[in-house]
Design a protein around this motif. Structure first.
Motif, mmCIF file in Angstrom:
data_model
loop_
_atom_site.group_PDB
_atom_site.id
_atom_site.type_symbol
_atom_site.label_atom_id
_atom_site.label_comp_id
_atom_site.label_asym_id
_atom_site.label_seq_id
_atom_site.Cartn_x
_atom_site.Cartn_y
_atom_site.Cartn_z
ATOM 1 N N VAL A 187 0.760 -1.089 -0.006
ATOM 2 C CA VAL A 187 0.049 -0.111 -0.258
ATOM 3 C C VAL A 187 0.834 1.490 0.089
ATOM 4 O O VAL A 187 0.571 2.276 -0.917
ATOM 5 N N ALA A 188 1.854 1.228 0.571
ATOM 6 C CA ALA A 188 2.950 2.414 0.728
ATOM 7 C C ALA A 188 3.487 2.685 -0.825
ATOM 8 O O ALA A 188 3.518 3.874 -1.061
ATOM 9 N N LEU A 189 3.730 1.548 -1.429
ATOM 10 C CA LEU A 189 4.430 2.016 -2.743
ATOM 11 C C LEU A 189 3.213 2.402 -3.552
ATOM 12 O O LEU A 189 3.474 3.523 -4.207
ATOM 13 N N LEU A 190 2.166 1.980 -3.627
ATOM 14 C CA LEU A 190 1.008 2.561 -4.111
ATOM 15 C C LEU A 190 0.551 3.746 -3.804
ATOM 16 O O LEU A 190 0.328 4.684 -4.737
ATOM 17 N N ALA A 191 0.578 4.335 -2.532
ATOM 18 C CA ALA A 191 0.168 5.522 -2.252
ATOM 19 C C ALA A 191 1.422 6.541 -2.754
ATOM 20 O O ALA A 191 0.881 7.624 -3.188
ATOM 21 N N GLU A 192 2.705 6.037 -2.970
ATOM 22 C CA GLU A 192 3.594 6.987 -3.472
ATOM 23 C C GLU A 192 3.262 7.166 -4.972
ATOM 24 O O GLU A 192 3.323 8.400 -5.369
ATOM 25 N N LYS A 193 2.943 6.026 -5.535
ATOM 26 C CA LYS A 193 2.587 6.170 -6.988
ATOM 27 C C LYS A 193 1.281 7.182 -7.263
ATOM 28 O O LYS A 193 1.497 7.827 -8.445
ATOM 29 N N LEU A 194 0.334 6.873 -6.601
ATOM 30 C CA LEU A 194 -0.868 7.716 -6.840
ATOM 31 C C LEU A 194 -0.797 9.098 -6.088
ATOM 32 O O LEU A 194 -1.573 10.093 -5.876
ATOM 33 N N ASP A 195 0.426 9.536 -5.172
ATOM 34 C CA ASP A 195 0.552 10.462 -4.201
ATOM 35 C C ASP A 195 -0.727 10.875 -3.506
ATOM 36 O O ASP A 195 -1.235 11.993 -3.589
ATOM 37 N N HIS A 196 -1.154 9.813 -2.619
ATOM 38 C CA HIS A 196 -2.290 10.019 -1.946
ATOM 39 C C HIS A 196 -2.233 8.944 -0.936
ATOM 40 O O HIS A 196 -2.158 7.851 -1.079
ATOM 41 N N HIS A 197 -1.966 9.369 0.431
ATOM 42 C CA HIS A 197 -1.203 8.872 1.735
ATOM 43 C C HIS A 197 -2.468 8.692 2.462
ATOM 44 O O HIS A 197 -2.953 9.536 3.155
ATOM 45 N N PRO A 198 -2.471 7.207 3.071
ATOM 46 C CA PRO A 198 -3.702 7.038 3.883
ATOM 47 C C PRO A 198 -3.104 7.381 5.529
ATOM 48 O O PRO A 198 -2.006 7.494 5.758
ATOM 49 N N ASP A 199 -4.311 7.392 6.202
ATOM 50 C CA ASP A 199 -4.111 7.665 7.600
ATOM 51 C C ASP A 199 -4.416 5.972 7.973
ATOM 52 O O ASP A 199 -5.469 5.645 7.646
ATOM 53 N N TRP A 200 -3.285 5.690 8.673
ATOM 54 C CA TRP A 200 -3.488 3.999 8.941
ATOM 55 C C TRP A 200 -2.974 3.799 10.463
ATOM 56 O O TRP A 200 -1.948 4.448 10.790
ATOM 57 N N SER A 201 -3.248 2.600 10.744
ATOM 58 C CA SER A 201 -2.484 1.959 12.086
ATOM 59 C C SER A 201 -2.300 0.507 11.759
ATOM 60 O O SER A 201 -3.121 -0.083 11.007
ATOM 61 N N VAL A 228 -11.699 7.255 -3.536
ATOM 62 C CA VAL A 228 -12.361 6.456 -4.152
ATOM 63 C C VAL A 228 -11.216 5.356 -4.947
ATOM 64 O O VAL A 228 -11.188 4.271 -4.965
ATOM 65 N N ARG A 229 -10.396 6.241 -5.711
ATOM 66 C CA ARG A 229 -9.346 5.470 -6.575
ATOM 67 C C ARG A 229 -8.355 4.693 -5.867
ATOM 68 O O ARG A 229 -8.070 3.667 -6.114
ATOM 69 N N MET A 230 -7.988 5.430 -4.526
ATOM 70 C CA MET A 230 -7.085 4.956 -3.732
ATOM 71 C C MET A 230 -7.575 3.630 -2.930
ATOM 72 O O MET A 230 -7.183 2.500 -3.118
ATOM 73 N N ALA A 231 -8.828 3.609 -2.616
ATOM 74 C CA ALA A 231 -9.527 2.663 -2.161
ATOM 75 C C ALA A 231 -9.662 1.399 -2.928
ATOM 76 O O ALA A 231 -9.459 0.254 -2.865
ATOM 77 N N ALA A 232 -10.134 1.586 -4.168
ATOM 78 C CA ALA A 232 -9.993 0.742 -5.298
ATOM 79 C C ALA A 232 -8.765 0.033 -5.523
ATOM 80 O O ALA A 232 -8.741 -1.171 -5.788
ATOM 81 N N ALA A 233 -7.696 0.671 -5.661
ATOM 82 C CA ALA A 233 -6.446 0.170 -5.880
ATOM 83 C C ALA A 233 -6.102 -0.576 -4.731
ATOM 84 O O ALA A 233 -5.342 -1.596 -4.776
ATOM 85 N N ILE A 234 -6.304 -0.140 -3.249
ATOM 86 C CA ILE A 234 -6.082 -1.078 -2.163
ATOM 87 C C ILE A 234 -6.728 -2.150 -2.261
ATOM 88 O O ILE A 234 -6.187 -3.407 -2.085
#
Length: 96
Positions: A48-62, A85-91
């Motif tokens: 998910v971290a690699l995906l977040a960097e690619k999409l430039d959209h970072h989650p709040d997570w624990s 929505v795009r980030m959630a679908a990618a996750i």
């Protein structure tokens, strides 16, 4: 800055992202995932971290042992946007 989702678009998320729930008065979506162990949870977070960097959209997570909780919101827009929505679908696609 992205446009906020309409009330109808937020309501439609139940069909398009059934494993995610609206949180914080509809300004965020969240999902909790359980894995077999910490190693699997951490591996998923890495993907998910690699995906977040690619999409430039970072989650709040624990993460606590085998459980990962992810929350998505567009802070710069003040709520839910199509980026979330795009980030959630990618996750979700990582789990398929």
């Amino acid at each position: 800055m992205s446009a906020l989702l309409t009330e109808q678009a937020r309501a439609d998320l139940a069909a398009t992202l059934p494993d995610w729930t609206l949180e914080k008065a509809g300004t965020a979506i969240a999902r909790t995932l359980k894995f077999k162990n910490f190693n699997e949870a951490w591996g998923f977070m890495t993907r998910v971290a690699l995906l977040a960097e690619k999409l430039d959209h970072h989650p709040d997570w624990s993460n606590v042992w085998n459980t990962v909780r992810i929350e998505l919101t567009s802070h710069d827009s003040g709520g839910l946007t199509a980026r979330d929505v795009r980030m959630a679908a990618a996750i979700d696609a990582l789990l398929a």
